[in-house]
Motif scaffolding. Structure first.
Motif, PDB file in Angstrom:
ATOM      1  N   GLY A  46     -39.703  10.867 -19.143  1.00  0.00           N
ATOM      2  CA  GLY A  46     -40.426   9.828 -19.873  1.00  0.00           C
ATOM      3  C   GLY A  46     -39.629   8.604 -20.236  1.00  0.00           C
ATOM      4  N   THR A  47     -38.368   8.517 -19.822  1.00  0.00           N
ATOM      5  CA  THR A  47     -37.556   7.380 -20.233  1.00  0.00           C
ATOM      6  C   THR A  47     -36.745   6.840 -19.069  1.00  0.00           C
ATOM      7  N   LYS A  48     -36.267   5.603 -19.225  1.00  0.00           N
ATOM      8  CA  LYS A  48     -35.364   5.011 -18.227  1.00  0.00           C
ATOM      9  C   LYS A  48     -34.001   4.753 -18.883  1.00  0.00           C
ATOM     10  N   ASP A  49     -33.502   5.784 -19.547  1.00  0.00           N
ATOM     11  CA  ASP A  49     -32.281   5.685 -20.340  1.00  0.00           C
ATOM     12  C   ASP A  49     -31.054   5.598 -19.426  1.00  0.00           C
ATOM     13  N   THR A  50     -30.584   4.366 -19.180  1.00  0.00           N
ATOM     14  CA  THR A  50     -29.428   4.165 -18.291  1.00  0.00           C
ATOM     15  C   THR A  50     -28.177   4.811 -18.857  1.00  0.00           C
ATOM     16  N   ASP A 136     -39.599  -1.837 -15.320  1.00  0.00           N
ATOM     17  CA  ASP A 136     -38.837  -3.059 -15.043  1.00  0.00           C
ATOM     18  C   ASP A 136     -39.485  -4.311 -15.611  1.00  0.00           C
ATOM     19  N   MET A 137     -40.591  -4.145 -16.334  1.00  0.00           N
ATOM     20  CA  MET A 137     -41.231  -5.274 -17.022  1.00  0.00           C
ATOM     21  C   MET A 137     -40.811  -5.336 -18.489  1.00  0.00           C
ATOM     22  N   CYS A 138     -40.021  -4.354 -18.926  1.00  0.00           N
ATOM     23  CA  CYS A 138     -39.642  -4.252 -20.341  1.00  0.00           C
ATOM     24  C   CYS A 138     -38.129  -4.267 -20.491  1.00  0.00           C
ATOM     25  N   THR A 139     -37.672  -4.789 -21.607  1.00  0.00           N
ATOM     26  CA  THR A 139     -36.234  -4.771 -21.897  1.00  0.00           C
ATOM     27  C   THR A 139     -35.828  -3.463 -22.567  1.00  0.00           C
ATOM     28  N   LYS A 140     -36.784  -2.791 -23.201  1.00  0.00           N
ATOM     29  CA  LYS A 140     -36.512  -1.525 -23.875  1.00  0.00           C
ATOM     30  C   LYS A 140     -37.483  -0.467 -23.356  1.00  0.00           C
ATOM     31  N   GLY A 141     -36.943   0.710 -23.059  1.00  0.00           N
ATOM     32  CA  GLY A 141     -37.773   1.803 -22.584  1.00  0.00           C
ATOM     33  C   GLY A 141     -38.277   2.676 -23.717  1.00  0.00           C
ATOM     34  N   LYS A 142     -39.200   3.575 -23.403  1.00  0.00           N
ATOM     35  CA  LYS A 142     -39.660   4.553 -24.379  1.00  0.00           C
ATOM     36  C   LYS A 142     -38.453   5.368 -24.868  1.00  0.00           C
ATOM     37  N   PRO A 143     -38.359   5.685 -26.141  1.00  0.00           N
ATOM     38  CA  PRO A 143     -39.402   5.715 -27.164  1.00  0.00           C
ATOM     39  C   PRO A 143     -39.704   4.388 -27.853  1.00  0.00           C
ATOM     40  N   ASP A 144     -39.098   3.295 -27.414  1.00  0.00           N
ATOM     41  CA  ASP A 144     -39.453   2.000 -27.976  1.00  0.00           C
ATOM     42  C   ASP A 144     -40.902   1.667 -27.573  1.00  0.00           C
ATOM     43  N   PRO A 145     -41.684   1.064 -28.472  1.00  0.00           N
ATOM     44  CA  PRO A 145     -43.093   0.781 -28.183  1.00  0.00           C
ATOM     45  C   PRO A 145     -43.342  -0.483 -27.368  1.00  0.00           C
ATOM     46  N   GLU A 146     -42.283  -1.144 -26.873  1.00  0.00           N
ATOM     47  CA  GLU A 146     -42.464  -2.438 -26.203  1.00  0.00           C
ATOM     48  C   GLU A 146     -43.512  -2.387 -25.096  1.00  0.00           C
ATOM     49  N   GLY A 147     -43.466  -1.375 -24.246  1.00  0.00           N
ATOM     50  CA  GLY A 147     -44.401  -1.294 -23.128  1.00  0.00           C
ATOM     51  C   GLY A 147     -45.838  -1.221 -23.595  1.00  0.00           C
ATOM     52  N   TYR A 148     -46.099  -0.399 -24.596  1.00  0.00           N
ATOM     53  CA  TYR A 148     -47.460  -0.279 -25.117  1.00  0.00           C
ATOM     54  C   TYR A 148     -47.923  -1.570 -25.789  1.00  0.00           C
ATOM     55  N   LYS A 149     -47.026  -2.211 -26.500  1.00  0.00           N
ATOM     56  CA  LYS A 149     -47.396  -3.474 -27.134  1.00  0.00           C
ATOM     57  C   LYS A 149     -47.703  -4.544 -26.092  1.00  0.00           C
ATOM     58  N   LYS A 150     -46.967  -4.552 -24.984  1.00  0.00           N
ATOM     59  CA  LYS A 150     -47.237  -5.516 -23.916  1.00  0.00           C
ATOM     60  C   LYS A 150     -48.607  -5.269 -23.294  1.00  0.00           C
ATOM     61  N   ALA A 151     -48.920  -4.001 -23.065  1.00  0.00           N
ATOM     62  CA  ALA A 151     -50.225  -3.670 -22.491  1.00  0.00           C
ATOM     63  C   ALA A 151     -51.349  -4.085 -23.439  1.00  0.00           C
ATOM     64  N   MET A 152     -51.164  -3.836 -24.723  1.00  0.00           N
ATOM     65  CA  MET A 152     -52.171  -4.236 -25.709  1.00  0.00           C
ATOM     66  C   MET A 152     -52.370  -5.743 -25.705  1.00  0.00           C
ATOM     67  N   VAL A 170     -40.790  11.329 -26.056  1.00  0.00           N
ATOM     68  CA  VAL A 170     -40.455   9.908 -26.203  1.00  0.00           C
ATOM     69  C   VAL A 170     -41.673   9.028 -25.991  1.00  0.00           C
ATOM     70  N   GLY A 171     -42.546   9.411 -25.059  1.00  0.00           N
ATOM     71  CA  GLY A 171     -43.752   8.623 -24.812  1.00  0.00           C
ATOM     72  C   GLY A 171     -44.726   8.692 -25.963  1.00  0.00           C
ATOM     73  N   ILE A 172     -44.885   9.895 -26.511  1.00  0.00           N
ATOM     74  CA  ILE A 172     -45.773  10.059 -27.669  1.00  0.00           C
ATOM     75  C   ILE A 172     -45.282   9.208 -28.834  1.00  0.00           C
ATOM     76  N   HIS A 173     -43.973   9.218 -29.065  1.00  0.00           N
ATOM     77  CA  HIS A 173     -43.413   8.412 -30.155  1.00  0.00           C
ATOM     78  C   HIS A 173     -43.659   6.923 -29.911  1.00  0.00           C
ATOM     79  N   ALA A 174     -43.499   6.486 -28.662  1.00  0.00           N
ATOM     80  CA  ALA A 174     -43.730   5.075 -28.342  1.00  0.00           C
ATOM     81  C   ALA A 174     -45.176   4.684 -28.636  1.00  0.00           C
ATOM     82  N   GLY A 175     -46.118   5.533 -28.246  1.00  0.00           N
ATOM     83  CA  GLY A 175     -47.522   5.249 -28.508  1.00  0.00           C
ATOM     84  C   GLY A 175     -47.835   5.192 -29.993  1.00  0.00           C
ATOM     85  N   LYS A 176     -47.255   6.134 -30.759  1.00  0.00           N
ATOM     86  CA  LYS A 176     -47.473   6.132 -32.209  1.00  0.00           C
ATOM     87  C   LYS A 176     -46.869   4.899 -32.860  1.00  0.00           C
ATOM     88  N   MET A 177     -45.662   4.516 -32.439  1.00  0.00           N
ATOM     89  CA  MET A 177     -45.007   3.341 -33.006  1.00  0.00           C
ATOM     90  C   MET A 177     -45.744   2.051 -32.653  1.00  0.00           C
TER      91      MET A 177
END
Length: 216
Positions: A46-50, A136-152, A170-177
């Motif tokens: 669920g994450t792209k943790d480099t 690759d459209m986000c600077t921060k991966g899950k669990p950060d909510p950036e992706g969900y906020k962008k979609a919204m 991590v995905g559930i946390h991102a959605g909740k945040m």
């Protein structure tokens, strides 16, 4: 507030890719004599943790760079282009049900845009989605909510109008945040911690039974 938008993770939610992804990744790492524990595998879901990948590469006897790993992974192949891939049972029917009710549908994935688009085209699903946000459209991966906020933002959706389907902690946390109501999907075959979700389902057929409750 009534729900009007549904956002799906991809891996383990739209398609059962996670075990296949792990096998491809393990094969690439094994070429450098690096081997994954079960704990390692769960940390990668669920994450792209480099940073986590870099820690794995540090186990090699000789220095291995991220670039060398990426070249090896390209050589070996991947789930999205090279394996059989199909939507989860009952998913297309569920999405069509949402669309008939006037919902807008999106994807929020940690995987790269190229691979997600290839997979959706192979499954003939691309036309089912109104917005697609990838890792690759986000600077921060899950669990950060950036992706969900962008979609919204793309869908002009308020967080309280959104339902998120996720399978990983991590995905559930991102959605909740991000402020959405989160349904944990447990049909991917990899048991994960879903206690933060508002609801949990084992199949999309089962989900139809709780739709009235989660859309109030």
């Amino acid at each position: 507030m009534n729900k009007r938008f549904v956002l799906f993770d991809f891996d383990g939610v739209i398609a059962n890719t996670e075990e296949s992804n792990a096998r491809y990744f393990e094969k690439a790492l094994a070429s450098f004599d690096i081997y994954l524990s079960e704990e390692d595998k769960h940390k990668l879901i669920g994450t792209k943790d480099t940073e986590n990948v870099i820690r794995l590469l540090s186990r090699a006897h000789k220095k291995v760079t991220l670039e060398e790993l990426q070249l090896k992974r390209k050589e070996i192949g991947n789930t999205y282009e090279n394996s059989d891939i199909s939507p989860m049972p009952g998913l297309i029917s569920l999405i069509e049900n949402f669309r008939e009710k006037g919902f807008k549908i999106g994807i929020v994935s940690s995987t790269s845009t190229r691979l997600i688009i290839i997979a959706l085209n192979r499954m003939k699903m691309i036309n089912l989605f109104d917005a697609i946000i990838c890792g690759d459209m986000c600077t921060k991966g899950k669990p950060d909510p950036e992706g969900y906020k962008k979609a919204m933002s793309l869908l002009n959706a308020k967080p309280e109008e959104c339902i998120v389907f996720e399978d990983s902690k991590v995905g559930i946390h991102a959605g909740k945040m991000a402020g959405a109501q989160v349904v944990a999907y447990r049909g991917s075959g990899i048991a994960q911690n879903v206690e933060e979700a508002d609801f949990a389902i084992d199949s999309y057929e089962e989900c139809k039974k709780i739709l009235d409750e989660i859309t109030i």
